[in-house]
Each structure stands twice: as C-alpha cells, then as structure tokens.
Design a protein around this motif. Structure first.
Motif, PDB file in Angstrom:
ATOM      1  N   ARG A  63       0.880  -1.284  -0.039  1.00 47.67           N
ATOM      2  CA  ARG A  63      -0.077   0.033   0.054  1.00 47.67           C
ATOM      3  C   ARG A  63       0.869   1.183  -0.018  1.00 47.67           C
ATOM      4  O   ARG A  63       0.614   2.013  -0.694  1.00 47.67           O
ATOM      5  CB  ARG A  63      -0.818   0.101   1.381  1.00 47.67           C
ATOM      6  N   ILE A  77       2.277   1.628  -3.566  1.00 51.54           N
ATOM      7  CA  ILE A  77       1.693   2.131  -4.442  1.00 51.54           C
ATOM      8  C   ILE A  77       1.331   3.631  -4.227  1.00 51.54           C
ATOM      9  O   ILE A  77       1.170   4.218  -5.329  1.00 51.54           O
ATOM     10  CB  ILE A  77       0.435   1.300  -4.422  1.00 51.54           C
ATOM     11  N   VAL A  85       4.472   5.205  -5.480  1.00 53.65           N
ATOM     12  CA  VAL A  85       4.554   5.004  -7.176  1.00 53.65           C
ATOM     13  C   VAL A  85       3.569   6.110  -7.930  1.00 53.65           C
ATOM     14  O   VAL A  85       3.895   6.867  -8.994  1.00 53.65           O
ATOM     15  CB  VAL A  85       3.995   3.652  -7.479  1.00 53.65           C
ATOM     16  N   GLY A  86       2.540   6.310  -7.145  1.00 52.71           N
ATOM     17  CA  GLY A  86       1.453   7.308  -7.580  1.00 52.71           C
ATOM     18  C   GLY A  86       1.987   8.827  -7.555  1.00 52.71           C
ATOM     19  O   GLY A  86       2.097   9.631  -8.432  1.00 52.71           O
ATOM     20  N   PHE A 119      -1.717   7.808 -14.139  1.00 52.21           N
ATOM     21  CA  PHE A 119      -1.040   6.747 -13.388  1.00 52.21           C
ATOM     22  C   PHE A 119      -1.000   7.444 -11.844  1.00 52.21           C
ATOM     23  O   PHE A 119      -1.323   6.596 -10.941  1.00 52.21           O
ATOM     24  CB  PHE A 119       0.407   6.388 -13.742  1.00 52.21           C
ATOM     25  N   GLY A 178      -3.054   5.204  -8.863  1.00 53.90           N
ATOM     26  CA  GLY A 178      -2.531   5.080  -7.510  1.00 53.90           C
ATOM     27  C   GLY A 178      -2.885   5.474  -6.312  1.00 53.90           C
ATOM     28  O   GLY A 178      -3.134   4.691  -5.354  1.00 53.90           O
ATOM     29  N   HIS A 235      -7.772  -2.408  -8.741  1.00 56.33           N
ATOM     30  CA  HIS A 235      -6.654  -2.866  -8.835  1.00 56.33           C
ATOM     31  C   HIS A 235      -6.252  -3.615 -10.144  1.00 56.33           C
ATOM     32  O   HIS A 235      -5.098  -3.347 -10.456  1.00 56.33           O
ATOM     33  CB  HIS A 235      -6.568  -4.175  -7.692  1.00 56.33           C
ATOM     34  N   PHE A 255      -5.063  -0.562 -12.187  1.00 53.58           N
ATOM     35  CA  PHE A 255      -3.610  -0.204 -11.942  1.00 53.58           C
ATOM     36  C   PHE A 255      -2.661  -1.131 -12.489  1.00 53.58           C
ATOM     37  O   PHE A 255      -1.642  -0.650 -12.877  1.00 53.58           O
ATOM     38  CB  PHE A 255      -3.487  -0.135 -10.175  1.00 53.58           C
ATOM     39  N   MET A 303       0.366  -0.107 -15.308  1.00 55.72           N
ATOM     40  CA  MET A 303       1.556  -0.048 -14.816  1.00 55.72           C
ATOM     41  C   MET A 303       2.272  -0.767 -16.022  1.00 55.72           C
ATOM     42  O   MET A 303       3.665  -0.572 -16.386  1.00 55.72           O
ATOM     43  CB  MET A 303       1.974  -0.696 -13.562  1.00 55.72           C
ATOM     44  N   GLY A 351       5.568  -0.270  -9.237  1.00 55.93           N
ATOM     45  CA  GLY A 351       4.058  -0.096  -9.173  1.00 55.93           C
ATOM     46  C   GLY A 351       3.353  -1.799  -9.581  1.00 55.93           C
ATOM     47  O   GLY A 351       2.648  -2.128  -8.814  1.00 55.93           O
ATOM     48  N   ALA A 378       1.761  -4.071  -6.774  1.00 53.66           N
ATOM     49  CA  ALA A 378       0.357  -4.759  -6.952  1.00 53.66           C
ATOM     50  C   ALA A 378       0.251  -6.133  -6.924  1.00 53.66           C
ATOM     51  O   ALA A 378      -0.678  -6.716  -6.597  1.00 53.66           O
ATOM     52  CB  ALA A 378      -0.211  -4.096  -8.397  1.00 53.66           C
TER      53      ALA A 378
END
Length: 132
Positions: free
Chosen positions: A10, A13, A16-17, A51, A55, A67, A70, A74, A123, A127
């Motif tokens: 979490r 992610i 990454v966002g 993206f 995220g 999910h 995402f 990615m 990412g 995930a």
C-alpha cells in the motif's frame, strides 16, 4: 476490499502514484521545451497524471476492478518507458557527432525513460505483492 493497515504494498503504491506526479511534471517540461515535435512525446505527459490518480485512488479505495486497472496501467507505463528509451537514444544518435559524450549531456535525457519504466515496474511489484 478494505485496507486494515498500511502494508508495504500500500505504501509502495502511494509512492508510485506520487512519483508519477513528479516525473510527469518533469517530462512535461522537457517535452514542452522541445515543442512536442514527435507525437509520442504526448504519451508520458498524458499518462503520468492518470497513473498518479489510479495509484492514489487505489490506496484509499481498494476495489478489485481498480487493482486490475492499476496493473494494466503499470504495464502500459513499463512499455512506454522502453519505447521512450528507444526515442531518446535515437535522438542522441542523430545529433551532430552521433553518440559522443556531449550529445548525451545536451541531448534527450536517456535515463528519464528508464526511470519511468522503473517506477511502473515498482508499481507492478507492489500490485502483485502477496499482501494485497
């Protein structure tokens, strides 16, 4: 699905966002400076905010469809970075003097598309992590 705690995936992610938000700003500045002379320059400029949003929303709303979206985004980001690497290396090579050091210093940044791919791969790792 609800988040019970802040697991490592979490946090990754979210990172990454946020990283796509920052790299999107940098990519936009570089490509704007070059007047978007190649239509492929628009891809990371348009994709980065998407993206980022995917995220950050996934961190707060862990739905199965989000999910899956995402993960798909990615994969697109990872491939787009590799395509960007091709264009950047080609851009260095067509400058006067070819692949001379000065062209790597002043030409298209060869590392930036690899960073785009690396963030997308991070990412994907987050995930696909078992804790999700």
């Amino acid at each position: 699905m609800y988040w019970d705690h802040w697991s490592l995936n979490r946090v990754l992610i979210l990172f990454v966002g946020l990283a796509f938000l920052l790299i999107g700003i940098q990519v936009t500045l570089y490509h704007y400076r070059q007047n978007f002379h190649n239509k492929a320059m628009w891809m990371p400029v348009i994709a980065s905010p998407i993206f980022f949003a995917a995220g950050v929303i996934l961190v707060w709303y862990n739905a199965a469809w989000l999910h899956a979206l995402f993960i798909a985004l990615m994969w697109v980001g990872a491939v787009a970075g590799l395509i960007g690497l091709y264009f950047h290396v080609r851009g260095v090579g067509i400058r006067v003097g070819g692949f001379a050091l000065r062209n790597f210093m002043t030409g298209p940044p060869v590392i930036l598309p690899m960073v785009f791919t690396a963030i997308a791969v991070l990412g994907l790792i987050a995930a696909y992590w078992k804790g999700m």
